[in-house]
Design a protein around this motif. Structure first.
Motif, short mmCIF file in Angstrom:
data_model
loop_
_atom_site.label_atom_id
_atom_site.label_comp_id
_atom_site.label_asym_id
_atom_site.label_seq_id
_atom_site.Cartn_x
_atom_site.Cartn_y
_atom_site.Cartn_z
N VAL A 194 -14.26 18.91 -66.85
CA VAL A 194 -13.42 17.75 -66.57
C VAL A 194 -12.52 17.52 -67.78
O VAL A 194 -12.98 17.56 -68.93
CB VAL A 194 -14.28 16.48 -66.32
CG1 VAL A 194 -13.39 15.24 -66.23
CG2 VAL A 194 -15.11 16.64 -65.05
N SER A 195 -11.23 17.30 -67.54
CA SER A 195 -10.33 16.94 -68.65
C SER A 195 -9.75 15.55 -68.42
O SER A 195 -9.50 15.14 -67.28
CB SER A 195 -9.21 17.96 -68.82
OG SER A 195 -8.19 17.77 -67.88
N ALA B 122 -11.66 18.65 -77.93
CA ALA B 122 -10.72 17.53 -77.99
C ALA B 122 -9.52 17.92 -78.83
O ALA B 122 -9.66 18.62 -79.83
CB ALA B 122 -11.40 16.29 -78.59
N ASN B 123 -8.35 17.48 -78.41
CA ASN B 123 -7.13 17.69 -79.17
C ASN B 123 -6.33 16.40 -79.11
O ASN B 123 -5.86 16.00 -78.04
CB ASN B 123 -6.33 18.86 -78.60
CG ASN B 123 -5.19 19.28 -79.52
OD1 ASN B 123 -4.90 18.64 -80.51
ND2 ASN B 123 -4.53 20.37 -79.17
N HIS B 124 -6.19 15.74 -80.26
CA HIS B 124 -5.57 14.41 -80.30
C HIS B 124 -4.41 14.39 -81.29
O HIS B 124 -4.52 14.94 -82.38
CB HIS B 124 -6.59 13.35 -80.74
CG HIS B 124 -7.76 13.22 -79.84
ND1 HIS B 124 -8.87 12.49 -80.17
CD2 HIS B 124 -8.02 13.72 -78.60
CE1 HIS B 124 -9.75 12.53 -79.19
NE2 HIS B 124 -9.25 13.28 -78.23
N ASN B 125 -3.32 13.75 -80.91
CA ASN B 125 -2.26 13.39 -81.85
C ASN B 125 -1.48 12.24 -81.23
O ASN B 125 -1.79 11.79 -80.13
CB ASN B 125 -1.36 14.59 -82.17
CG ASN B 125 -0.60 15.08 -80.96
OD1 ASN B 125 0.19 14.35 -80.36
ND2 ASN B 125 -0.83 16.33 -80.57
N ASN B 126 -0.48 11.75 -81.93
CA ASN B 126 0.25 10.57 -81.46
C ASN B 126 1.01 10.82 -80.17
O ASN B 126 1.37 9.88 -79.48
CB ASN B 126 1.22 10.08 -82.53
CG ASN B 126 0.65 8.90 -83.30
OD1 ASN B 126 -0.39 8.37 -82.93
ND2 ASN B 126 1.32 8.52 -84.38
N ASP C 75 -9.14 15.58 -73.72
CA ASP C 75 -10.56 15.88 -73.96
C ASP C 75 -11.06 16.74 -72.81
O ASP C 75 -10.65 16.54 -71.66
CB ASP C 75 -11.41 14.60 -74.00
CG ASP C 75 -11.09 13.72 -75.20
OD1 ASP C 75 -10.57 14.24 -76.20
OD2 ASP C 75 -11.39 12.51 -75.13
N VAL C 76 -11.96 17.67 -73.10
CA VAL C 76 -12.57 18.51 -72.07
C VAL C 76 -14.08 18.31 -72.12
O VAL C 76 -14.68 18.42 -73.20
CB VAL C 76 -12.22 20.00 -72.25
CG1 VAL C 76 -12.85 20.83 -71.15
CG2 VAL C 76 -10.70 20.19 -72.26
N TRP C 77 -14.66 18.01 -70.97
CA TRP C 77 -16.08 17.72 -70.85
C TRP C 77 -16.72 18.75 -69.93
O TRP C 77 -16.05 19.32 -69.07
CB TRP C 77 -16.27 16.31 -70.27
CG TRP C 77 -15.63 15.23 -71.08
CD1 TRP C 77 -14.29 14.96 -71.16
CD2 TRP C 77 -16.27 14.28 -71.92
NE1 TRP C 77 -14.06 13.90 -72.01
CE2 TRP C 77 -15.27 13.46 -72.48
CE3 TRP C 77 -17.61 14.03 -72.23
CZ2 TRP C 77 -15.55 12.42 -73.34
CZ3 TRP C 77 -17.90 12.99 -73.09
CH2 TRP C 77 -16.88 12.20 -73.65
N ALA D 64 -6.61 12.66 -64.98
CA ALA D 64 -7.78 13.49 -65.25
C ALA D 64 -7.99 14.44 -64.09
O ALA D 64 -7.49 14.22 -62.99
CB ALA D 64 -9.02 12.61 -65.45
N GLY D 65 -8.76 15.49 -64.34
CA GLY D 65 -9.03 16.46 -63.29
C GLY D 65 -10.31 17.20 -63.54
O GLY D 65 -10.89 17.15 -64.64
N SER D 66 -10.77 17.90 -62.51
CA SER D 66 -12.04 18.63 -62.59
C SER D 66 -11.89 20.00 -61.95
O SER D 66 -11.07 20.20 -61.06
CB SER D 66 -13.14 17.82 -61.88
OG SER D 66 -12.73 17.46 -60.56
#
Length: 195
Positions: free
Chosen positions: A29-30, A57-61, A66-68, A92-94
């Motif tokens: 899931v993302s 996870a890849n975060h910036n402004n 996130d991938v679960w 989000a998607g799966s």
């Protein structure tokens, strides 16, 4: 199988996903947020009553993805539920697979950030092998409430894409694609427009 959803100003997002009956399953899931999203976080992801774990996870402004994951999710149609720490605009998607190595289901994770402007492609090179599959997730911010279509690269199969408008008259696009494994796999995305 794959599915996706999106909503404005919610702290819970849910949708139905159908997992097949094949053995050795995995569900990914993302969750995707757009510009100025550091304060927005996912506190939990569940499938039916089972908790997923944060895989990457890849975060910036300019965006946040996130991938679960969960191994051997129950077969059948169940609800994916994402709980956030605050209300947000989110997509989000799966996606689920069978025939997955349950001891070592995930290879080396590759992530990064690129600025895409005017049909410039962004890509990552992944090491894989025959009999495997490379799965990628993209979160993209679009300025000025413009929606520029985002296309998966050559050899990739697009499994889902969605977008949502959020504050600042911008949109966030979340997408997912896959490609058969090989010693070197180039995963790429191309989009017109800015940001």
């Amino acid at each position: 199988a794959s599915a996706n959803s999106g909503a404005t100003q919610v702290n819970i997002l849910s949708w139905s996903h159908t997992v097949g009956t094949g053995s050795n399953r995995i569900l990914l899931v993302s969750t995707n947020f757009g510009f100025n999203s550091p304060q927005r976080n996912v506190t939990s992801v569940t499938y039916s009553t089972s908790n997923l774990i944060l895989l990457a996870a890849n975060h910036n402004n300019n965006g946040k993805v996130d991938v679960w994951s969960i191994l051997n999710p129950p077969s059948g149609t169940n609800t994916v539920t994402i709980t956030l720490n605050t209300t947000a605009y989110v997509v989000a998607g799966s996606v689920s697979y069978s025939g997955v190595n349950q001891t070592l289901p995930i290879g080396t994770i590759v992530s990064g950030t690129s600025f895409v402007n005017g049909s410039v492609g962004t890509w990552r090179t992944v090491s894989s092998a025959a009999g495997q599959v490379v799965v990628d997730f993209l979160s993209r911010n679009n300025a000025n409430n413009l929606y520029w279509p985002t296309s998966a690269g050559s050899g990739q199969t697009l499994r889902w894409t969605n977008r949502n408008t959020f504050e600042g008259a911008s949109t966030v696009t979340g997408s997912m694609s896959e490609e058969p494994g090989a010693p070197i796999v180039n995963m790429s995305w191309t989009s017109a427009g800015t940001n």
